[in-house]
Design a protein around this motif. Structure first.
Motif, PDB file in Angstrom:
ATOM      1  N   PHE A   1       3.019  11.008  -9.370  1.00  0.00           N
ATOM      2  CA  PHE A   1       2.614  11.249 -10.682  1.00  0.00           C
ATOM      3  C   PHE A   1       1.390  11.644 -11.088  1.00  0.00           C
ATOM      4  O   PHE A   1       1.333  12.409 -11.926  1.00  0.00           O
ATOM      5  N   ILE A   2       0.462  11.575 -10.025  1.00  0.00           N
ATOM      6  CA  ILE A   2      -0.908  12.173 -10.275  1.00  0.00           C
ATOM      7  C   ILE A   2      -0.937  13.548 -10.646  1.00  0.00           C
ATOM      8  O   ILE A   2      -1.601  14.130 -11.432  1.00  0.00           O
ATOM      9  N   ASP A   3      -0.200  14.484  -9.909  1.00  0.00           N
ATOM     10  CA  ASP A   3      -0.046  15.856  -9.952  1.00  0.00           C
ATOM     11  C   ASP A   3       0.847  16.383 -10.965  1.00  0.00           C
ATOM     12  O   ASP A   3       0.667  17.673 -11.440  1.00  0.00           O
ATOM     13  N   THR A   4       1.635  15.537 -11.372  1.00  0.00           N
ATOM     14  CA  THR A   4       3.053  16.234 -12.364  1.00  0.00           C
ATOM     15  C   THR A   4       2.739  15.289 -13.742  1.00  0.00           C
ATOM     16  O   THR A   4       3.044  16.168 -14.756  1.00  0.00           O
ATOM     17  N   TYR A   5       2.767  14.139 -13.563  1.00  0.00           N
ATOM     18  CA  TYR A   5       2.886  13.264 -14.919  1.00  0.00           C
ATOM     19  C   TYR A   5       1.726  13.669 -15.985  1.00  0.00           C
ATOM     20  O   TYR A   5       1.971  13.847 -17.065  1.00  0.00           O
TER      21      TYR A   5
ATOM     22  N   ALA B   1       0.676  -1.293  -0.121  1.00  0.00           N
ATOM     23  CA  ALA B   1       0.034   0.161   0.160  1.00  0.00           C
ATOM     24  C   ALA B   1       1.060   1.156  -0.065  1.00  0.00           C
ATOM     25  O   ALA B   1       0.555   2.270  -0.751  1.00  0.00           O
ATOM     26  N   ARG B   2       2.026   1.139   0.818  1.00  0.00           N
ATOM     27  CA  ARG B   2       2.769   2.447   0.708  1.00  0.00           C
ATOM     28  C   ARG B   2       3.560   2.683  -0.565  1.00  0.00           C
ATOM     29  O   ARG B   2       3.617   3.791  -1.078  1.00  0.00           O
ATOM     30  N   ILE B   3       3.795   1.492  -1.323  1.00  0.00           N
ATOM     31  CA  ILE B   3       4.508   1.803  -2.528  1.00  0.00           C
ATOM     32  C   ILE B   3       3.612   2.297  -3.474  1.00  0.00           C
ATOM     33  O   ILE B   3       3.908   3.120  -4.434  1.00  0.00           O
ATOM     34  N   LYS B   4       2.078   1.697  -3.446  1.00  0.00           N
ATOM     35  CA  LYS B   4       1.321   2.132  -4.505  1.00  0.00           C
ATOM     36  C   LYS B   4       0.928   3.516  -4.234  1.00  0.00           C
ATOM     37  O   LYS B   4       0.549   4.365  -5.249  1.00  0.00           O
ATOM     38  N   ASP B   5       0.624   3.900  -3.162  1.00  0.00           N
ATOM     39  CA  ASP B   5       0.366   5.290  -2.581  1.00  0.00           C
ATOM     40  C   ASP B   5       1.401   6.234  -3.173  1.00  0.00           C
ATOM     41  O   ASP B   5       1.246   7.344  -3.477  1.00  0.00           O
ATOM     42  N   ALA B   6       2.510   5.912  -2.701  1.00  0.00           N
ATOM     43  CA  ALA B   6       3.699   6.825  -3.080  1.00  0.00           C
ATOM     44  C   ALA B   6       4.019   6.874  -4.531  1.00  0.00           C
ATOM     45  O   ALA B   6       3.988   8.149  -5.151  1.00  0.00           O
ATOM     46  N   LEU B   7       3.776   6.077  -5.268  1.00  0.00           N
ATOM     47  CA  LEU B   7       3.853   6.033  -6.748  1.00  0.00           C
ATOM     48  C   LEU B   7       2.584   6.939  -7.266  1.00  0.00           C
ATOM     49  O   LEU B   7       2.940   7.676  -7.911  1.00  0.00           O
ATOM     50  N   TYR B   8       1.168   6.822  -6.843  1.00  0.00           N
ATOM     51  CA  TYR B   8       0.375   7.560  -7.290  1.00  0.00           C
ATOM     52  C   TYR B   8       0.474   8.853  -6.796  1.00  0.00           C
ATOM     53  O   TYR B   8       0.270   9.826  -7.537  1.00  0.00           O
ATOM     54  N   ARG B   9       0.825   9.127  -5.670  1.00  0.00           N
ATOM     55  CA  ARG B   9       0.971  10.657  -5.325  1.00  0.00           C
ATOM     56  C   ARG B   9       2.022  11.218  -5.930  1.00  0.00           C
ATOM     57  O   ARG B   9       2.227  12.456  -6.216  1.00  0.00           O
TER      58      ARG B   9
END
Length: 475
Positions: A391-395, A381-389
């Protein structure tokens, strides 16, 4: 997440109106350029299972879905009956043995030459015996039955934990899948217009065949992926209908549209929790861990019962004999007790002792598994959440900004149509992968809830009030 779907229309409209030389192309009235994707057209890819006027679209809230699950799910209802059955076993274990009545009547009386003579001249024997369980057997039987009922209760909560997790995963999956379907539908509609315009341009030798085939290949892959995604939506909706078991949702024409406040999802921050706290909560709340613990207590209580079973029971009661002894009317007392010479219940006692050792090792192994399951789920969950946060606002924003430059570059003929199509496919892959990442993130979060046995990461609206009767094992 904002995807800026207007981008595709802005991007693809020039394909239908501008040739490589910058000349305006005329629209053909009969061209499929003016064709729109319709839910009522059964031949169009992206169509639903039923026409729009027959389809029943249902907006579903997660809390309402959970309420229906607790109320209607057939597996939960069956598990409740199982608990009631085990509680009935507690009642049965506390009952005393029934008295035994023995009657002996002579068939033919010699003095009176009468059959079945029940008068004073005949011979009749009546005996009553009551079994008294010694060694506290009744209390120990009740204890064993109570622990068996508690095991059934924890198995019910373990089943509910699994079903709730499946419900939430299915709910979020349908939500993000539907967002992806909307993305594909809008993209396909625009690409179809572009392909139609490119075919006209190719007939006029304004573009190369390779460019036309590249666009058609892109359209084919979009339609194929969209239909595969649509099938997955139907499969998930079928799972949801089974979980909810609601009469008004049983029809195949019912289509679920989950309502989700994504801000509440974004407020879930796994990194704000500590692994040690989650492991501690798991030890306290995991139903399967409680099942293992109650099973150990059950075996310990069973050992006490087996020791009690080694003590013989006493049968005692009065006896009356008329005309069958030296006295005309004989009254006496009978008592019966098995002497434990050979059978002292040794085998059952040894089996119960070994069963305790087995359950202890199983409990230790279960604790170890729980600790590792929590750690793995939390890390995921930590890895998925960190990856999501990350790229969600920049990528996505970077891609959206780049799309404007690509439009200008194409209009000024700095890039070819193939380069532009490659960019579009890359952007499409990025959007779809971001939706998949959001789905994976929520599944990882639900994995933490499942591994802990408690809803530690549950999006809750401001007016949310958990029901302690229903959510005792979950919230």
């Amino acid at each position: 997440m904002k995807f800026k779907f207007f981008f595709f229309l802005m991007v693809l409209v020039p394909f239908g109106f501008l040739s490589p030389e910058g000349e305006n192309q005329e629209r053909s009235p009969s061209s499929i350029l003016d064709r729109q994707i319709s839910d009522d057209d059964p031949n169009s890819l992206g169509s639903e299972l039923y026409p729009k006027d027959q389809r029943k679209d249902v907006a579903l809230d997660l809390l309402d879905a959970e309420t229906l699950l607790w109320k209607n799910n057939l597996l939960l209802i069956a598990a409740k009956f199982q608990i009631d059955a085990k509680k009935a076993g507690v009642l049965q274990a506390g009952l005393y043995a029934n008295p035994n009545i023995f009657v002996d009547q002579s068939i033919f009386a010699e003095p009176t030459q009468r059959y079945f003579d029940t008068s004073r001249s005949g011979q009749t024997t009546v005996q009553i015996q009551q079994v008294f369980l010694l060694g506290g057997k009744i209390d120990k039987r009740v204890r064993v039955a109570e622990l068996n009922a508690k095991i059934s209760e924890q198995e019910f909560y373990d089943l509910a934990r699994a079903l709730l997790t499946k419900l939430r995963r299915t709910f979020y999956t349908i939500y993000f899948y539907r967002k992806a379907v909307v993305f594909y539908d809008q993209s396909i509609a625009s690409i179809e217009k572009t392909v139609s315009s490119s075919e006209l341009a190719y007939k006029r030798r304004a573009i190369l065949q390779a460019e036309l085939l590249r666009l058609k290949a892109l359209l084919f892959f979009l339609k194929k992926e969209r239909e595969e995604l649509g099938i997955k939506v139907y499969e998930k909706e079928a799972d949801l209908k089974v979980l909810l078991n609601e009469d008004k949702y049983r029809e195949a024409k019912v289509a679920f549209y989950p309502t989700v406040d994504e801000s509440t999802l974004n407020n879930i921050i796994p990194n704000a929790s500590q692994l040690e706290d989650l492991v501690s909560k798991a030890r306290e709340n995991r139903p399967d861990l409680k099942v293992a613990l109650q099973t150990l207590k059950y075996e310990e209580a069973n050992l006490e019962l087996q020791h009690a079973n080694a003590i013989p029971d006493l049968s005692i009661g009065p006896v009356y004999n008329r005309g069958g002894t030296a006295f005309q009317n004989y009254w006496g007392v009978t008592a019966q007790l098995n002497v434990p010479v050979f059978d002292r219940n040794q085998g059952n006692i040894q089996a119960a002792e070994k069963a305790i050792l087995v359950r202890k090792q199983e409990l230790r192994n279960r604790i170890l598994e729980v600790e590792n399951e929590v750690a793995i789920a939390f890390q995921g969950a930590r890895i998925k959440d960190a990856l999501y946060r990350r790229f969600i606002d920049t990528y996505i924003k970077d891609y959206a900004n780049l799309s404007l430059d690509m439009i200008m570059s194409y209009e000024k003929k700095y890039i070819t149509i193939l380069e532009f199509a490659d960019f579009f496919e890359t952007y499409r892959s990025s959007v779809v992968e971001m939706l998949k990442l959001q789905t994976d993130r929520m599944e990882a979060i639900e994995s933490v809830n499942y591994s802990v046995g408690l809803g530690v990461f549950i999006p809750k609206p401001q007016n949310y009030k958990p029901n302690s009767n229903k959510q005792g094992q979950e919230e």
